[in-house]
Write a protein that holds these residues in place. Structure first.
Motif, PDB file in Angstrom:
ATOM      1  N   THR A 179       0.840  -1.187   0.000  1.00 57.04           N
ATOM      2  CA  THR A 179       0.000   0.000   0.000  1.00 57.04           C
ATOM      3  C   THR A 179       0.879   1.241   0.000  1.00 57.04           C
ATOM      4  O   THR A 179       2.089   1.167   0.258  1.00 57.04           O
ATOM      5  CB  THR A 179      -0.896   0.043   1.239  1.00 57.04           C
ATOM      6  N   LEU A 180       0.282   2.375  -0.263  1.00 55.89           N
ATOM      7  CA  LEU A 180       0.948   3.638   0.004  1.00 55.89           C
ATOM      8  C   LEU A 180       0.988   3.873   1.510  1.00 55.89           C
ATOM      9  O   LEU A 180       0.240   3.250   2.271  1.00 55.89           O
ATOM     10  CB  LEU A 180       0.177   4.781  -0.673  1.00 55.89           C
ATOM     11  N   MET A 181       1.868   4.752   1.933  1.00 56.43           N
ATOM     12  CA  MET A 181       1.858   5.181   3.332  1.00 56.43           C
ATOM     13  C   MET A 181       0.551   5.930   3.585  1.00 56.43           C
ATOM     14  O   MET A 181       0.309   6.987   3.003  1.00 56.43           O
ATOM     15  CB  MET A 181       3.054   6.093   3.610  1.00 56.43           C
ATOM     16  N   HIS A 182      -0.319   5.360   4.425  1.00 59.06           N
ATOM     17  CA  HIS A 182      -1.635   5.959   4.630  1.00 59.06           C
ATOM     18  C   HIS A 182      -1.921   6.130   6.118  1.00 59.06           C
ATOM     19  O   HIS A 182      -1.358   5.441   6.961  1.00 59.06           O
ATOM     20  CB  HIS A 182      -2.730   5.121   3.961  1.00 59.06           C
ATOM     21  N   ILE A 183      -2.836   7.057   6.413  1.00 60.64           N
ATOM     22  CA  ILE A 183      -3.102   7.467   7.794  1.00 60.64           C
ATOM     23  C   ILE A 183      -4.367   6.792   8.322  1.00 60.64           C
ATOM     24  O   ILE A 183      -5.392   6.727   7.627  1.00 60.64           O
ATOM     25  CB  ILE A 183      -3.278   8.992   7.876  1.00 60.64           C
ATOM     26  N   HIS A 184      -4.277   6.311   9.556  1.00 54.15           N
ATOM     27  CA  HIS A 184      -5.458   5.834  10.285  1.00 54.15           C
ATOM     28  C   HIS A 184      -5.741   6.843  11.407  1.00 54.15           C
ATOM     29  O   HIS A 184      -5.032   6.869  12.413  1.00 54.15           O
ATOM     30  CB  HIS A 184      -5.208   4.450  10.875  1.00 54.15           C
ATOM     31  N   HIS A 185      -6.770   7.646  11.220  1.00 55.25           N
ATOM     32  CA  HIS A 185      -7.132   8.619  12.248  1.00 55.25           C
ATOM     33  C   HIS A 185      -7.956   7.987  13.363  1.00 55.25           C
ATOM     34  O   HIS A 185      -8.026   8.525  14.472  1.00 55.25           O
ATOM     35  CB  HIS A 185      -7.924   9.774  11.629  1.00 55.25           C
ATOM     36  N   HIS A 186      -8.611   6.871  13.072  1.00 53.11           N
ATOM     37  CA  HIS A 186      -9.505   6.233  14.038  1.00 53.11           C
ATOM     38  C   HIS A 186      -8.960   4.863  14.456  1.00 53.11           C
ATOM     39  O   HIS A 186      -8.213   4.217  13.722  1.00 53.11           O
ATOM     40  CB  HIS A 186     -10.902   6.029  13.425  1.00 53.11           C
ATOM     41  N   ASP A 187      -9.381   4.425  15.658  1.00 55.69           N
ATOM     42  CA  ASP A 187      -9.172   3.038  16.044  1.00 55.69           C
ATOM     43  C   ASP A 187      -9.877   2.156  15.009  1.00 55.69           C
ATOM     44  O   ASP A 187     -10.885   2.564  14.416  1.00 55.69           O
ATOM     45  CB  ASP A 187      -9.781   2.756  17.419  1.00 55.69           C
ATOM     46  N   TYR A 188      -9.353   0.949  14.824  1.00 56.75           N
ATOM     47  CA  TYR A 188     -10.007   0.086  13.846  1.00 56.75           C
ATOM     48  C   TYR A 188      -9.800  -1.393  14.176  1.00 56.75           C
ATOM     49  O   TYR A 188      -8.896  -1.774  14.916  1.00 56.75           O
ATOM     50  CB  TYR A 188      -9.533   0.391  12.425  1.00 56.75           C
ATOM     51  N   VAL A 189     -10.679  -2.214  13.595  1.00 60.60           N
ATOM     52  CA  VAL A 189     -10.577  -3.666  13.643  1.00 60.60           C
ATOM     53  C   VAL A 189     -10.353  -4.137  12.216  1.00 60.60           C
ATOM     54  O   VAL A 189     -10.991  -3.637  11.285  1.00 60.60           O
ATOM     55  CB  VAL A 189     -11.868  -4.298  14.214  1.00 60.60           C
ATOM     56  N   TYR A 190      -9.418  -5.075  12.035  1.00 61.06           N
ATOM     57  CA  TYR A 190      -9.260  -5.645  10.699  1.00 61.06           C
ATOM     58  C   TYR A 190      -9.457  -7.156  10.761  1.00 61.06           C
ATOM     59  O   TYR A 190      -9.016  -7.828  11.683  1.00 61.06           O
ATOM     60  CB  TYR A 190      -7.920  -5.270  10.061  1.00 61.06           C
ATOM     61  N   VAL A 191     -10.171  -7.664   9.750  1.00 60.90           N
ATOM     62  CA  VAL A 191     -10.497  -9.079   9.651  1.00 60.90           C
ATOM     63  C   VAL A 191      -9.751  -9.646   8.450  1.00 60.90           C
ATOM     64  O   VAL A 191      -9.968  -9.209   7.317  1.00 60.90           O
ATOM     65  CB  VAL A 191     -12.012  -9.295   9.490  1.00 60.90           C
ATOM     66  N   THR A 192      -8.873 -10.612   8.678  1.00 59.14           N
ATOM     67  CA  THR A 192      -8.104 -11.234   7.604  1.00 59.14           C
ATOM     68  C   THR A 192      -8.961 -12.281   6.908  1.00 59.14           C
ATOM     69  O   THR A 192      -9.589 -13.121   7.568  1.00 59.14           O
ATOM     70  CB  THR A 192      -6.825 -11.879   8.167  1.00 59.14           C
ATOM     71  N   LEU A 193      -8.984 -12.258   5.588  1.00 61.95           N
ATOM     72  CA  LEU A 193      -9.843 -13.167   4.824  1.00 61.95           C
ATOM     73  C   LEU A 193      -9.117 -14.424   4.370  1.00 61.95           C
ATOM     74  O   LEU A 193      -9.759 -15.472   4.181  1.00 61.95           O
ATOM     75  CB  LEU A 193     -10.426 -12.431   3.616  1.00 61.95           C
ATOM     76  N   VAL A 194      -7.826 -14.352   4.143  1.00 61.36           N
ATOM     77  CA  VAL A 194      -7.026 -15.511   3.736  1.00 61.36           C
ATOM     78  C   VAL A 194      -5.717 -15.492   4.512  1.00 61.36           C
ATOM     79  O   VAL A 194      -5.239 -14.426   4.913  1.00 61.36           O
ATOM     80  CB  VAL A 194      -6.739 -15.502   2.220  1.00 61.36           C
TER      81      VAL A 194
END
Length: 234
Positions: free
Chosen positions: A55-70
């Motif tokens: 990815t490009l260097m990108h900003i996360h301003h918020h808390d987040y949950v990530y779900v891995t699909l594979v």
């Protein structure tokens, strides 16, 4: 003189490339993040990174949950920190506090796919902790499946459900809204009290926002294991 000019031009090009590779973009401008859903609670992105791409260097301003699909292997390169290699399993859900920028680099020979869910009410949750859930962690063994309540963050309860063909998630009540993330392809039937059966088909990575205020059972009507993750809101 000519050599000096060539050297200066190459140096400027190198500086420009470095600046381009390290400059930050908003997550909405990161081309591998595709906005799938947005409301007052969440902003959901379907993410896919090709083998050995990043990815490009990108900003996360918020808390987040990530779900891995594979199953995946990535390098998480947070700005200002050393890269961290991660091995992720299909259906794995993780929480990450926001306010940072990073690059996700795919180290594998297969695509990296996940669903990233920004929690838009995180700031309010930090100031005033939400009410506790009656159960915030626990594994329930079902007839032909499991329901794993994995964690609660910012008042949001995250669970993983696995159902074998024909298995049913017993009757349960949703007092508040929730988000469903399909890890595998799903063929399911929701039997809501006071309503008729409602069949549904979802592809891996599909998301669906569901309102609260109902009681139902959920049955895997497909021929394969059904795996999905839910994020429940009070």
């Amino acid at each position: 003189m000519k050599r000096r000019l060539i050297f200066a031009a190459l140096l400027l090009c190198a500086i420009a490339l470095v600046a381009q590779s390290t400059s930050e973009v908003e997550i909405t401008a990161e081309p591998r993040h595709h906005l799938a859903l947005e409301n007052q609670y969440v902003r959901v992105f379907q993410v896919e990174v090709a083998p050995h791409d990043a990815t490009l260097m990108h900003i996360h301003h918020h808390d987040y949950v990530y779900v891995t699909l594979v199953a995946s292997q990535i390098s998480n390169e947070v700005k200002g920190e050393a890269p961290v290699a991660l091995k992720l399993q299909a259906g794995e859900a993780r929480f990450r506090a926001g306010n940072f920028a990073h690059i996700a680099r795919n180290l594998a020979d297969t695509p990296f796919r996940n669903v990233t869910i920004e929690l838009l009410q995180d700031e309010a949750a930090h100031k005033t902790p939400p009410a506790k859930w009656d159960e915030e962690r626990g594994l329930h063994i079902l007839a032909g499946g499991t329901q794993d309540i994995m964690f609660v963050q910012d008042g949001v309860r995250v669970s993983e459900i696995d159902l074998q063909p024909g298995a049913t998630l017993p009757s349960h009540h949703h007092s508040g809204p929730h988000l469903m993330v399909a890890v595998t392809d799903l063929d399911v039937r929701s039997d809501v009290e006071g309503q008729g059966p409602m069949p549904g088909h979802f592809k891996s990575g599909d998301v669906k926002w569901l309102p609260g205020g109902y009681t139902h059972t959920l049955t895997n009507t497909g021929k394969q294991e059904a795996k999905f993750v839910t994020l429940e809101f009070h």
